[in-house]
Scaffold this active site. Structure first.
Site, PDB file in Angstrom:
ATOM      1  N   ARG A   8      72.011  14.630  49.222  1.00 17.18           N
ATOM      2  CA  ARG A   8      73.305  15.225  48.886  1.00 17.18           C
ATOM      3  C   ARG A   8      74.353  14.622  49.799  1.00 17.18           C
ATOM      4  O   ARG A   8      74.040  14.099  50.868  1.00 17.18           O
ATOM      5  CB  ARG A   8      73.279  16.746  49.023  1.00 17.18           C
ATOM      6  N   SER A 189      79.333   9.621  52.202  1.00 13.21           N
ATOM      7  CA  SER A 189      78.764   8.266  52.255  1.00 13.21           C
ATOM      8  C   SER A 189      77.991   7.995  53.539  1.00 13.21           C
ATOM      9  O   SER A 189      77.869   6.851  53.963  1.00 13.21           O
ATOM     10  CB  SER A 189      79.870   7.217  52.070  1.00 13.21           C
ATOM     11  N   ARG A 190      77.506   9.063  54.164  1.00 11.26           N
ATOM     12  CA  ARG A 190      76.738   8.967  55.410  1.00 11.26           C
ATOM     13  C   ARG A 190      77.559   8.410  56.582  1.00 11.26           C
ATOM     14  O   ARG A 190      77.004   7.961  57.583  1.00 11.26           O
ATOM     15  CB  ARG A 190      75.479   8.100  55.206  1.00 11.26           C
ATOM     16  N   LEU A 191      78.880   8.462  56.469  1.00 12.06           N
ATOM     17  CA  LEU A 191      79.750   8.041  57.575  1.00 12.06           C
ATOM     18  C   LEU A 191      80.070   9.257  58.439  1.00 12.06           C
ATOM     19  O   LEU A 191      81.215   9.699  58.558  1.00 12.06           O
ATOM     20  CB  LEU A 191      81.025   7.386  57.035  1.00 12.06           C
TER      21      LEU A 191
END
Length: 211
Positions: A8, A189-191
């Protein structure tokens, strides 16, 4: 469903150097109060990481019972695996994870035993049966069966006749004094946002880490 298909995105909040409290204890207080306000289950649960004599890391969930700028307090049996590991190497890690807020906090520090009067006071504040369980259980030792545990528990309840047990000397608190905090806020975005506080000569240096 394949495990590598479970994912997610994180979109609930952000963490920025311009808005984070410059005192990591105050930032921790803000985040845990927000988690408490949302009635998050087991909000005080934290993973305690220690290194045993075998050199391997050990992780287990304990409950935070107090915190201040002196450190973070939890209680346990001093003869347990965690107690023996801390006696061997007092350098430990704490890890909080609140998925509902998409947040984590990692704390690195040194654990020392709390004063006996602190441990004794907290012990006698616990529910009656929790006190009995602490006295009865030689935590982390091998026992013959669940039935033996239950039978010994019920026997001790009967013997005490409603009275609280005496405080056991092998049970008490640890105070973890932090030298490092990492506050992690999930982002798209996993940032992710990762803000670290490191103690240097009683001054907290603030750094941002790559996600």
């Amino acid at each position: 469903m394949q495990l590598d298909h479970i994912r997610r995105d994180y979109k609930k909040a952000e963490l920025d150097e311009s808005t984070i409290d410059k005192n990591p204890f105050k930032q921790f207080k803000t985040w845990i109060n927000e988690a408490i306000a949302l009635n998050i289950a087991d909000v005080t649960a934290m993973s305690l990481i220690s290194i045993g004599r075998d050199g391997f890391p050990q992780s287990r969930i304990v409950l935070l019972k107090d915190f201040s700028e002196n450190g973070f307090t939890f209680f346990t049996n001093y003869n347990s695996d965690k107690g023996q590991a801390i006696d061997f190497n007092p350098k430990v890690g704490l890890h909080f994870f609140w998925p509902d807020l998409e947040r984590q906090i990692r704390i690195t520090g040194t654990a020392t035993k709390t004063a006996e009067e602190v441990s004794k006071s907290y012990f006698h504040s616990r529910p009656h049966k929790s006190q009995i369980a602490a006295v009865l259980s030689n935590q982390s030792s091998v026992i013959p069966s669940r039935d033996s545990l239950d039978n010994n528990f019920n026997k001790l309840i009967a013997e005490l006749k409603g009275n609280d047990p005496e405080y056991p000397k092998n049970w008490g608190g640890y105070l973890v004094k932090p030298i490092k905090f990492e506050f992690w806020q999930g982002r798209e975005s996993r940032l992710h946002d990762r803000i670290v506080f490191e103690n240097s000569e009683n001054y907290w240096q603030i750094k941002r880490l790559a996600p």
